[in-house]
Design a protein around this motif. Structure first.
Motif, PDB file in Angstrom:
ATOM      1  N   ALA B  22      58.362  65.640  55.699  1.00  0.00           N
ATOM      2  CA  ALA B  22      57.228  65.956  56.937  1.00  0.00           C
ATOM      3  C   ALA B  22      58.013  66.969  57.978  1.00  0.00           C
ATOM      4  N   ILE B  23      59.210  66.441  58.211  1.00  0.00           N
ATOM      5  CA  ILE B  23      60.084  67.207  59.110  1.00  0.00           C
ATOM      6  C   ILE B  23      61.207  67.698  58.328  1.00  0.00           C
ATOM      7  N   GLY B  24      61.466  69.084  58.424  1.00  0.00           N
ATOM      8  CA  GLY B  24      62.404  69.773  57.678  1.00  0.00           C
ATOM      9  C   GLY B  24      63.657  70.139  58.392  1.00  0.00           C
ATOM     10  N   GLY B  25      64.034  69.424  59.407  1.00  0.00           N
ATOM     11  CA  GLY B  25      65.178  69.993  60.128  1.00  0.00           C
ATOM     12  C   GLY B  25      65.031  70.664  61.689  1.00  0.00           C
ATOM     13  N   ILE B  26      64.671  69.740  62.374  1.00  0.00           N
ATOM     14  CA  ILE B  26      64.399  70.004  63.667  1.00  0.00           C
ATOM     15  C   ILE B  26      65.553  69.996  64.608  1.00  0.00           C
ATOM     16  N   ASP B  27      66.077  71.113  65.215  1.00  0.00           N
ATOM     17  CA  ASP B  27      66.750  71.321  66.445  1.00  0.00           C
ATOM     18  C   ASP B  27      66.191  71.535  67.687  1.00  0.00           C
ATOM     19  N   LEU B  28      66.496  70.710  68.684  1.00  0.00           N
ATOM     20  CA  LEU B  28      66.092  71.199  69.977  1.00  0.00           C
ATOM     21  C   LEU B  28      66.823  70.745  71.072  1.00  0.00           C
ATOM     22  N   THR B  29      66.839  71.319  72.179  1.00  0.00           N
ATOM     23  CA  THR B  29      67.775  70.818  73.210  1.00  0.00           C
ATOM     24  C   THR B  29      66.781  70.954  74.548  1.00  0.00           C
ATOM     25  N   VAL B  30      66.555  69.947  75.086  1.00  0.00           N
ATOM     26  CA  VAL B  30      65.923  69.673  76.467  1.00  0.00           C
ATOM     27  C   VAL B  30      66.505  69.381  77.552  1.00  0.00           C
ATOM     28  N   GLU B  31      66.332  70.366  78.504  1.00  0.00           N
ATOM     29  CA  GLU B  31      67.426  70.497  79.744  1.00  0.00           C
ATOM     30  C   GLU B  31      66.802  69.380  80.636  1.00  0.00           C
ATOM     31  N   ASP B  32      67.646  68.787  81.618  1.00  0.00           N
ATOM     32  CA  ASP B  32      67.183  67.967  82.531  1.00  0.00           C
ATOM     33  C   ASP B  32      65.902  68.590  83.566  1.00  0.00           C
ATOM     34  N   GLY B  33      65.146  67.930  83.602  1.00  0.00           N
ATOM     35  CA  GLY B  33      63.684  68.547  84.375  1.00  0.00           C
ATOM     36  C   GLY B  33      62.944  69.459  83.847  1.00  0.00           C
ATOM     37  N   ASP B  34      63.284  69.570  82.165  1.00  0.00           N
ATOM     38  CA  ASP B  34      62.348  70.565  81.458  1.00  0.00           C
ATOM     39  C   ASP B  34      60.998  70.009  81.260  1.00  0.00           C
ATOM     40  N   PHE B  35      59.934  70.626  81.182  1.00  0.00           N
ATOM     41  CA  PHE B  35      58.648  70.401  80.727  1.00  0.00           C
ATOM     42  C   PHE B  35      58.285  70.844  79.293  1.00  0.00           C
ATOM     43  N   VAL B  36      58.692  70.170  78.409  1.00  0.00           N
ATOM     44  CA  VAL B  36      58.572  71.095  76.870  1.00  0.00           C
ATOM     45  C   VAL B  36      57.200  70.539  76.408  1.00  0.00           C
ATOM     46  N   CYS B  37      56.570  71.505  75.889  1.00  0.00           N
ATOM     47  CA  CYS B  37      55.248  71.197  75.131  1.00  0.00           C
ATOM     48  C   CYS B  37      55.654  71.657  73.603  1.00  0.00           C
ATOM     49  N   LEU B  38      55.215  70.647  72.777  1.00  0.00           N
ATOM     50  CA  LEU B  38      55.269  70.838  71.129  1.00  0.00           C
ATOM     51  C   LEU B  38      53.868  71.222  70.636  1.00  0.00           C
ATOM     52  N   VAL B  39      53.819  72.355  70.422  1.00  0.00           N
ATOM     53  CA  VAL B  39      52.460  72.830  69.618  1.00  0.00           C
ATOM     54  C   VAL B  39      52.972  73.017  68.287  1.00  0.00           C
TER      55      VAL B  39
END
Lengths: 279, 257
Positions: B22-39
């Motif tokens: 299903a997921i083939g290797g996700i790297d993601l960095t979310v900074e403090d205070g970020d509003f990250v949308c995943l589409v």
């Protein structure tokens, strides 16, 4: 923009009250009419003399007999003793059945096996326990209690087991996500979420206990109780006494189901929002 | 500063006896205070990824770091707002909102004070004593958001929380969600299949590929707030995302709006 918020949530504060059972004048009139017709037909059959008068007494004779049984306190003490046995047996069933049900939830292998056994015992006729109870425990109150407990405990077990197992996963996930686990998850989430099915199991178990009790009182000769009044009536061939006991048993069964268990069930269903279509 | 990091998350699942990734290797960095949308296209594993971040599912490979510490279990530092149906029907609105506080052993008077604040923020004060079945879908999601905010989570996770709402209610909540973010300065990870929604809410939008999913691109949107659904200046971002998503959608058309 903010002025629109109040219309966003449509609250229907009284809607949960609509479904409550309430006796209105129409219902009362219907019940009175039904009873009058019943007594009328009974009287008619009596007058026609199809059966000898000892076999089928008139409503009046039964009423007089009932009054006599009330006056010499045998009916009152019979009701008291029967209800006491019922309460004790039912309470033990509830306590032990719930505990075993929880163990079944905790240990999956045991739960699966035990729930099949429980289903088997739920359909097992209560009267078939009686010879076993007499031989194992004896001709006494404990024998009667044994039959009552064995007849009602399995439905408590299976409703506890299935009620808790069927708590929606999303509730459990939300609860765990908010920090609940172990005992606190159980107390604050599983039990309240399962309550509607636990109540249904309780109601069913009460009715199983009631069926079993009267049979046990008749066959394990208790000296006091409604079952005893029934069997003495049969032995002495006093049909009026038999009918009096039958009516009493009918009324107690009806009242306890309508005014205790059905009320409780409806209250829980209303609170949980289960009477609403949009759930 | 990195608040939340996903390092090479991989997740397989069984389907008809075959193993699918299903997921083939996700790297993601979310900074403090970020509003990250995943589409991403539906079924691409973005919700599964969010559940892994929440600790409700375990990845087959990789790890999630919160403030540089690996997480292994679910907990109130990462509160998840579900799409729907996660409110407790046996509790009144206020008790739903206070649930996590009660679990945490916070005394009643303090619970009351905190819940009042968020009931007010979500315009729920009037409904504090209602049961949730008495509320509309939009009001229920307000309760769900209030219930998450009272926990003051390090990261707020939202799994398509507005997908079941009618457009008017959703547009209203999109504006409110931005105000909540600005007011509380929360770090938010928000899953949606709706491109417009992602550009209105996110200061970053991560575009997922089709299964086995990876992150194809991260778009930064520095645009004044509050943004509205009809903002024309968001159009170019939406077209960019759409251009990225189109090849990922094998059979279904991408739902826009």
């Amino acid at each position: 923009m903010s002025a629109d918020f109040s219309t966003q949530g449509q609250v229907a504060p009284d809607s949960h009250k609509l479904k409550r059972v309430k006796l209105d004048l129409d219902d009362i009139a219907n019940i009175v009419l039904f009873l009058a017709a019943f007594v009328g037909i009974w009287q008619l059959v009596y007058v026609l003399g199809i059966w000898p008068k000892v076999s089928l007494p008139s409503p009046m004779i039964v009423a007089t007999t009932a009054l006599g049984l009330v006056e010499d306190l045998s009916l009152i003490s019979g009701i008291g003793m029967t209800l006491l046995r019922l309460l004790v047996g039912f309470s033990i069933s509830m306590a032990v059945g719930t505990a075993v049900g929880l163990v079944m939830v905790r240990f999956k292998g045991f739960g699966k096996t035990m729930s099949s056994f429980a289903v088997g015992f739920q359909t097992f006729p209560s009267i078939a326990w009686i010879p076993f109870a007499i031989l194992l425990i004896g001709f006494d109150d404990y024998g009667i209690l044994f039959v009552v407990i064995m007849s009602s405990i399995f439905s408590v077990m299976s409703s506890t087991y299935s009620g808790i197992r069927n708590v929606p996963t999303i509730y459990i996930e939300a609860g765990r996500n908010m920090g609940a686990g172990g005992i606190s998850l159980f107390k604050n989430l599983m039990i309240p979420a399962a309550t509607p099915s636990l109540i249904i199991g309780m109601r069913q178990s009460w009715s199983f206990a009631w069926h079993a009790l009267i049979g046990a009182e008749m066959l394990i000769t208790a000296m006091v109780g409604l079952g005893f009044i029934l069997s003495v009536g049969r032995e002495l061939q006093i049909m009026a006494q038999v009918i009096t006991a039958m009516i009493t048993i009918f009324v107690i069964g009806l009242l306890s189901d309508r005014f205790i268990f059905l009320k409780l069930e409806e209250k829980v269903r209303a609170k949980w929002g289960l009477n609403q279509n949009n759930g | 500063m990195a608040k939340l990091e996903a390092k090479n998350i991989v997740k397989h699942f069984e389907h008809d006896g075959r193993q699918l990734t299903a997921i083939g290797g996700i790297d993601l960095t979310v900074e403090d205070g970020d509003f990250v949308c995943l589409v991403g296209p539906s079924g691409c594993g973005k919700s599964t990824f969010l559940r892994i971040v929440a600790g409700l599912e375990k990845p087959d490979e990789g790890q999630i770091l919160l403030d540089n510490r690996p997480i292994s279990y679910t907990g109130p530092d990462r509160i998840l707002v579900f799409q729907e149906g996660a409110l407790f029907p046996w509790l009144k609105v206020r008790d739903n909102v206070e649930f996590g506080l009660k679990i945490a052993g916070i005394p009643e008077s303090e619970r009351m004070e905190i819940s009042n604040r968020y009931l007010d923020m979500m315009q729920l004060t009037k409904f504090a004593n209602s049961y949730t079945y008495q509320l509309s879908t939009g009001m229920k999601q307000r309760v769900a958001i209030a219930r998450a905010l009272v926990m003051d989570p390090a990261v707020l996770l939202m799994d398509e929380p507005f997908a079941a709402l009618d457009p008017q209610t959703r547009d209203l909540l999109l504006v409110e969600m931005q105000m909540i973010w600005q007011k509380t300065k929360k770090t938010i990870v928000f899953v949606t299949h709706n491109i417009t929604e992602s550009t209105v809410l996110g200061n970053k939008v991560a575009v997922f590929t089709h299964r086995p999913s990876t992150i194809k691109k991260i778009i930064t949107i520095d645009h004044r707030r509050p943004r509205l659904v009809e903002d024309e200046s968001l159009m170019k971002y939406q077209q960019d995302i759409l251009a990225d998503l189109r090849p990922e959608v094998k059979s279904k058309p991408v739902e826009k709006t």
